[in-house]
Motif scaffolding. Structure first.
Motif, PDB file in Angstrom:
ATOM      1  N   UNK A  74      14.681  68.522  21.550  1.00  0.00           N
ATOM      2  CA  UNK A  74      14.115  68.568  20.241  1.00  0.00           C
ATOM      3  C   UNK A  74      15.316  68.510  19.374  1.00  0.00           C
ATOM      4  N   UNK A  75      15.367  67.936  18.328  1.00  0.00           N
ATOM      5  CA  UNK A  75      17.146  67.585  17.571  1.00  0.00           C
ATOM      6  C   UNK A  75      17.349  67.852  15.880  1.00  0.00           C
ATOM      7  N   UNK A  76      15.619  68.771  16.093  1.00  0.00           N
ATOM      8  CA  UNK A  76      15.693  69.385  14.514  1.00  0.00           C
ATOM      9  C   UNK A  76      15.442  70.843  14.725  1.00  0.00           C
ATOM     10  N   UNK A  77      16.897  71.271  14.471  1.00  0.00           N
ATOM     11  CA  UNK A  77      17.114  72.880  14.214  1.00  0.00           C
ATOM     12  C   UNK A  77      17.094  73.242  13.382  1.00  0.00           C
ATOM     13  N   UNK A  78      16.377  74.782  13.313  1.00  0.00           N
ATOM     14  CA  UNK A  78      17.175  75.151  11.836  1.00  0.00           C
ATOM     15  C   UNK A  78      17.382  76.377  12.083  1.00  0.00           C
ATOM     16  N   UNK A  79      18.769  77.296  12.156  1.00  0.00           N
ATOM     17  CA  UNK A  79      19.268  78.036  12.454  1.00  0.00           C
ATOM     18  C   UNK A  79      19.170  80.060  11.475  1.00  0.00           C
ATOM     19  N   UNK A  80      19.124  80.662  12.095  1.00  0.00           N
ATOM     20  CA  UNK A  80      18.344  81.977  11.475  1.00  0.00           C
ATOM     21  C   UNK A  80      20.246  82.983  11.903  1.00  0.00           C
ATOM     22  N   UNK A  96      21.041  82.529  15.790  1.00  0.00           N
ATOM     23  CA  UNK A  96      19.997  81.490  16.217  1.00  0.00           C
ATOM     24  C   UNK A  96      19.395  80.787  16.732  1.00  0.00           C
ATOM     25  N   UNK A  97      19.157  79.245  17.047  1.00  0.00           N
ATOM     26  CA  UNK A  97      19.158  78.112  16.292  1.00  0.00           C
ATOM     27  C   UNK A  97      17.204  78.586  16.889  1.00  0.00           C
ATOM     28  N   UNK A  98      16.501  77.485  15.786  1.00  0.00           N
ATOM     29  CA  UNK A  98      15.172  77.651  16.090  1.00  0.00           C
ATOM     30  C   UNK A  98      14.271  76.742  16.436  1.00  0.00           C
ATOM     31  N   UNK A 102       8.196  71.927  11.079  1.00  0.00           N
ATOM     32  CA  UNK A 102       8.399  70.115  11.204  1.00  0.00           C
ATOM     33  C   UNK A 102       7.165  69.854  12.662  1.00  0.00           C
ATOM     34  N   UNK A 103       6.608  68.882  12.968  1.00  0.00           N
ATOM     35  CA  UNK A 103       6.101  69.135  14.554  1.00  0.00           C
ATOM     36  C   UNK A 103       7.418  68.651  15.908  1.00  0.00           C
ATOM     37  N   UNK A 104       6.877  69.238  17.053  1.00  0.00           N
ATOM     38  CA  UNK A 104       7.844  69.059  18.308  1.00  0.00           C
ATOM     39  C   UNK A 104       6.380  68.857  19.185  1.00  0.00           C
ATOM     40  N   UNK A 105       6.620  68.075  20.424  1.00  0.00           N
ATOM     41  CA  UNK A 105       5.917  67.582  21.164  1.00  0.00           C
ATOM     42  C   UNK A 105       6.387  68.718  22.496  1.00  0.00           C
TER      43      UNK A 105
END
Ligand SMILES: Nc1ncnc2c1ncn2[C@@H]1O[C@H](COP(=O)(O)OP(=O)(O)O)[C@@H](O)[C@H]1O
Ligand SMILES: [Mg+2]
Length: 420
Positions: A74-80, A96-98, A102-105
């Motif tokens: 997945x190219x769409x990450x959020x950071x914590x 921490x990347x999560x 949104x949608x991920x398959x």
């Protein structure tokens, strides 16, 4: 009259005719739409399965890690970002990347699984100020096994990371979140305290954990407080970490000088600390200076609303009521700066001085570090060290050994040059 004749008659009727046409198209469309909806609902109900996990749930964080592992592309990450500032000023940060909302398959066990991470914009957790979140898994088919297997795998993944390790939690808003990767357990024997000190505390804690009934029978809150005090670098924090490892407990680390800590939040945090954990309040003296000095010398501690107050801390410590053993450790470098109310029995049941190295400790440390050194060398090192230095912290001695890793003779010779 056959139906066709009846319809024909209706159509011929000028009044009905036009209307019939309109109604017909409208109804057909509505029906089609309705049909599609019903079909979709039917399809969802019978050929798709979903699982919703709200962020409150214990498995939520396990699942996020699981998703991170499986949605590698997945190219769409959020950071914590976890951020922790120690009293010493030392700062720990971790990213921490999560997968982002949104949608991920994910392709898992020969099934496509859609993972939707949603964040409610309108609903905010009042404690943390963070938005409510959930993840929803959707898969085709009717077999719920796949979700069980995901949950299992996520849990195992989390537990495997924790096996033989000590999990550290820090307070994030109103919750405890694991901080950093679980650390390898530190063996108790690696922290050398003075004769009998470690044993005394370990026995006390174990005795406490093993006897919940004693407390409930007497209506006494099932908690125990410990205070380790003494100069820095002598092993207070290391010992508590090793103790947690020995017990298989985790550590909930909290800094009382955290500016965002209020009475309510502290109270809440203490009551929701994870099971089987030690609550560790480091450098308690830094948060409050003895009340006698207040408010002229330390106006800050009593300042403003929403700050932690001294009475708030006492209430929080007293209020901890839990069926689980609640163990609170506090450390300080300056016991005389602590208000007597904080360290009276019930809040602090065991006080232990952890001081500079005694000859016995020095000999032990030498022998542990250089196991092949001849018997008696430890004692000789201790004598030499204490002739050259009036006081030595274990941290200093450890640093000295590190400089002479495989060379006990040099460590002995250079003892006078030990770094202050
Ligand atoms: N008694 C001890 N035995 C072994 N190592 C020690 C001891 N005391 C301190 N150390 C080492 O010194 C460092 C600092 O110790 P720490 O536990 O943080 O001290 P404190 O909390 O008393 O300030 C750690 O790396 C630890 O390994
Ligand atoms: Mg410390």
């Amino acid at each position: 009259m056959p139906l066709s004749d009846f319809l024909g008659a209706l159509k011929d009727n000028p009044y009905f005719g036009a209307g019939f046409g309109l109604v017909g198209v409208g109804t057909a469309l509505a029906l089609a739409r309705k049909g599609a909806q019903v079909g979709m609902i039917f399809f969802r109900r019978h050929y798709m399965i979903t699982l919703e996990v709200p962020s409150r749930d214990k498995s939520y964080h396990w699942l996020l890690s699981w998703i991170t592992k499986h949605a590698r592309h997945t190219q769409h990450l959020s950071v914590e970002t976890s951020y922790l500032q120690h009293e010493s000023g030392r700062v720990h940060t971790q990213f921490d990347f999560h997968p982002s909302p949104g949608n991920h398959i994910i392709w898992y066990k020969r099934k496509w699984i859609r993972v939707e991470r949603t964040r409610e914009k309108q609903m905010v957790d009042l404690h943390t100020g963070t938005p409510w979140e959930s993840v929803t898994f959707t898969a085709l088919g009717r077999n719920r096994e796949v979700f069980f297997s995901i949950l299992q795998e996520a849990r195992e993944l989390a537990l495997k990371q924790e096996e033989g390790r000590t999990v550290m939690y820090t307070a994030m808003g109103a919750e405890w979140r694991p901080f950093g990767f679980p650390r390898r357990r530190r063996p108790l024997s690696s922290v050398v305290l003075d004769v009998g000190v470690a044993e005394r505390i370990v026995d006390d804690v174990k005795e406490f954990i093993d006897h919940p009934k004693w407390y409930t029978d007497r209506g006494i809150p099932y908690r125990r407080g410990y205070l380790l005090y003494g100069p820095p670098g002598c092993g207070k924090s290391s010992f508590i970490t090793a103790l947690a490892g020995e017990l298989g407990y985790s550590i909930c680390l909290m800094s009382l000088s955290d500016r965002s800590l209020s009475d309510d939040r502290l109270n809440h945090l203490l009551s929701v600390a994870p099971q089987q954990s030690i609550v560790l309040l480091e450098d308690v003296d830094a948060a409050f200076i003895s009340r006698e000095l207040l408010p002229t010398e330390n106006p800050l501690a009593y300042q403003g609303m929403g700050r932690l107050t001294f009475s708030g801390l006492l209430n929080a410590l007293d209020g901890v009521a839990s069926s689980e053993a609640r163990i609170v450790f506090m450390t300080t470098n300056f016991i005389d700066r602590l208000d007597p109310a904080l360290i009276r029995p019930g809040r602090v049941d065991v006080k232990q001085y952890v001081g500079h190295c005694t000859p016995w400790q020095l000999a032990q440390m030498f022998q542990r570090f250089y196991p092949s050194a001849a018997a008696g060398e430890g004692e000789r090192f201790a004598r030499r060290a204490l002739t050259a230095h009036s006081e030595l912290s274990a941290a200093q001695v450890q640093g000295h050994f590190m400089l002479h890793k495989d060379d006990p003779a040099r460590a002995m010779e250079n003892v006078a040059n030990m770094q202050e």
